[in-house]
Scaffold this active site. Structure first.
Site, PDB file in Angstrom:
ATOM      1  N   HIS A 109      23.055  -2.033   3.143  1.00 36.78           N
ATOM      2  CA  HIS A 109      24.505  -2.219   3.096  1.00 36.78           C
ATOM      3  C   HIS A 109      25.148  -1.275   4.097  1.00 36.78           C
ATOM      4  CE1 HIS A 109      28.476  -3.066   1.481  1.00 36.78           C
ATOM      5  NE2 HIS A 109      28.715  -1.782   1.677  1.00 36.78           N
TER       6      HIS A 109
ATOM      7  N   ASP B 259      34.199  -7.407  -9.807  1.00 37.68           N
ATOM      8  CA  ASP B 259      34.548  -6.648  -8.604  1.00 37.68           C
ATOM      9  C   ASP B 259      35.484  -7.453  -7.715  1.00 37.68           C
ATOM     10  OD1 ASP B 259      34.303  -4.513  -6.558  1.00 37.68           O
ATOM     11  OD2 ASP B 259      33.419  -6.164  -5.434  1.00 37.68           O
TER      12      ASP B 259
ATOM     13  N   ARG C 174      42.982  -3.940  -5.830  1.00 42.10           N
ATOM     14  CA  ARG C 174      42.978  -2.642  -5.130  1.00 42.10           C
ATOM     15  C   ARG C 174      43.505  -2.813  -3.710  1.00 42.10           C
ATOM     16  NH1 ARG C 174      37.049  -1.360  -5.145  1.00 42.10           N
ATOM     17  NH2 ARG C 174      37.617   0.472  -3.947  1.00 42.10           N
TER      18      ARG C 174
ATOM     19  N   SER D 218      31.963  -0.551  -6.817  1.00 40.37           N
ATOM     20  CA  SER D 218      32.162  -1.860  -6.196  1.00 40.37           C
ATOM     21  C   SER D 218      30.956  -2.234  -5.326  1.00 40.37           C
ATOM     22  CB  SER D 218      33.447  -1.800  -5.355  1.00 40.37           C
ATOM     23  OG  SER D 218      33.523  -2.863  -4.461  1.00 40.37           O
TER      24      SER D 218
ATOM     25  N   LYS E 274      27.256  -4.811  -6.535  1.00 36.64           N
ATOM     26  CA  LYS E 274      26.850  -6.028  -5.825  1.00 36.64           C
ATOM     27  C   LYS E 274      25.402  -5.908  -5.348  1.00 36.64           C
ATOM     28  CE  LYS E 274      30.716  -5.617  -3.591  1.00 36.64           C
ATOM     29  NZ  LYS E 274      31.968  -5.626  -2.851  1.00 36.64           N
TER      30      LYS E 274
HETATM   31  N1  URA Z   1      33.517  -2.486   0.259  1.00 36.59           N
HETATM   32  C1  URA Z   1      33.363  -2.944  -1.005  1.00 36.59           C
HETATM   33  O1  URA Z   1      32.620  -3.899  -1.251  1.00 36.59           O
HETATM   34  N2  URA Z   1      34.025  -2.320  -1.976  1.00 36.59           N
HETATM   35  C2  URA Z   1      34.853  -1.274  -1.761  1.00 36.59           C
HETATM   36  O2  URA Z   1      35.433  -0.754  -2.690  1.00 36.59           O
HETATM   37  C3  URA Z   1      35.006  -0.819  -0.439  1.00 36.59           C
HETATM   38  C4  URA Z   1      34.323  -1.449   0.558  1.00 36.59           C
END
Ligand code: URA
Length: 423
Positions: free
Chosen positions: A82, A161, A168, A183, A187
């Site tokens: 990621h 999320d 957010r 968050s 995932k």
């Molecule tokens: N990317 C995400 O998936 N979540 C966040 O909170 C910030 C960046």
């Protein structure tokens, strides 16, 4: 339980317990908590922060809100990476098939671009025929065929999320370490990989401005990984200047393909991939340590295995590479105009944020989630930090799309001011 009590409790500095967090997330997903109350709680969290137990409980509640994938069909290590995102960050396009060539299974779910950073899904969709919406069975078939896949996140992967993040984003409450970690990590955990590497970008074009913020995010992610028995490694990499020369969807795919096809070991993208790749190969016990893992990775690039795996992967997902190259070349010829340096000197820095914004304005990005992106818009830099320039030296080429609202002079001025030249 009532949401007002939770807001008051958090506002008075007392942490929420696991039961309260589970209730909150479930209630939000079921539409029982109005956005204004959830947004109010998120704002309090931005000021008060989240403790480690709160972050773990939030991550768990997020993970449990939707599908949890498992890849039991294989004995090979299942890995994922990621990136916290940056300008010209095309690492996944190269690293995913590279890891597959090294013996890993890489089921990668990616996002679309928003703001000044691009998204891997948008980039791949610039290839005619490339499908990012594979069903579960098709994903597994692709993994069995070539060891890797990149798809868009499905609706039911961590739906909580999706809801929290949209709120957010709309209420300036993105930037809290624990919220970000829950968050991102929820995932990755729901995606089913056992070994995960995080590319934490820091600098002007990145989510984290300084090393301290980037490090504490990475350390928190490791704690979350420990809790879920996943092995997390991380790298902090600079994002002061764009990564490589291309910024824009199809242009970035072309750059990643050229690095693999022409085995460009000195390209900056390669070092970023090696840094991430050796950690995953060691974590997954494919090689015992950094030197052996790097050696294997370099061998795969140099003997062409990375490029042939990349072709297999793209074609496996329906992408037509020859047609992509043809269309991109035609679009580049039709749109291209070169930008001169405009002064003499040495390039001191290239402002990644300004370059990312310019590429967006040329048509490569989107301001709102529902906007389309132009697959061929963007820019290519032809200088880097330390380049010596004359007045007329080319610093880059711009490829504006039909939706670009900037005039020619504005575009030129924007790139010239992003490239900082010292006389
Ligand atoms: N990317 C995400 O998936 N979540 C966040 O909170 C910030 C960046």
């Amino acid at each position: 339980m009532h949401i007002i009590e939770l807001i008051e409790q958090k506002r008075s500095g007392k942490p929420l317990d696991t039961r309260q967090i589970q209730w909150l997330v479930r209630g939000a997903v079921q539409g029982e908590i109005p956005d204004y109350q959830l947004a109010s709680l998120l704002m309090v969290i931005c000021y008060e922060g989240l403790s480690l137990p709160e972050v773990l409980a939030l991550t768990e509640a997020f993970v449990e809100s939707g599908d949890q994938l498992a890849w039991e069909f294989t004995d090979r290590p299942v890995v994922d990476k990621h990136s916290t995102g940056g300008v010209g960050d095309k690492v996944s396009l190269l690293l995913v098939p590279w890891l597959a060539a090294a013996g890993c299974i890489v089921p990668k779910m990616s996002g679309r671009g928003l703001g000044h950073t691009g998204g891997t899904v948008d980039k791949l969709e610039s290839i005619p025929g490339f499908r990012t919406d594979l069903a579960r069975g098709e994903i597994q078939a692709q993994l069995e065929f070539c060891g890797c896949v990149i798809v868009a996140q499905t609706e039911n992967l961590v739906p909580a999320d999706r809801l929290f993040y949209a709120l957010r984003d709309a209420t300036a409450t993105v930037n809290e370490q624990g919220l970000i970690a829950a968050s991102i990590m929820s995932k990755k955990i729901a995606g089913g990989a056992q070994h995960i590497v995080l590319d934490v970008k820091r600098g002007a074009g990145a989510f984290f401005m300084d090393e301290g913020q980037a490090r504490s995010f990475a350390e928190l992610a490791v704690r979350i990984g420990d809790h879920f028995r996943r092995r997390i490694s991380w790298v902090i990499s600079p994002m002061d200047a764009p990564l490589g020369s291309a910024v824009g969807n199809g242009l970035e795919v072309e750059e990643a393909m050229s690095v693999a096809e022409h085995r460009m070991v000195d390209h900056p993208l390669v070092e970023n991939c090696l840094e991430l790749g050796w950690r995953l190969l060691t974590s997954a016990a494919i090689r015992p340590g950094e030197p052996a893992a790097r050696e294997l990775l370099l061998e795969l690039l140099e003997n062409g295995a990375v490029y042939s795996r990349m072709q297999q992967w793209i074609e496996g997902q329906g992408g037509r590479i020859a047609e992509f190259r043809e269309v991109l070349a035609r679009e580049k010829r039709a749109r291209r105009f070169a930008v001169p340096a405009g002064r003499e000197g040495t390039v001191r820095s290239i402002d990644a944020l300004a370059v990312g914004r310019l590429a967006n304005q040329l048509g490569a990005g989107r301001a709102r989630k529902e906007d389309p992106v132009d697959p061929f818009a963007g820019l290519e830099l032809s200088c880097g930090k330390g380049s010596l320039l004359d007045l007329d030296s080319e610093i880059g080429a711009l490829y504006p799309g039909p939706a670009c609202t900037l005039g020619r002079d504005e575009m030129i001025a924007a790139l010239q001011s992003a490239v900082v030249i010292e006389s």
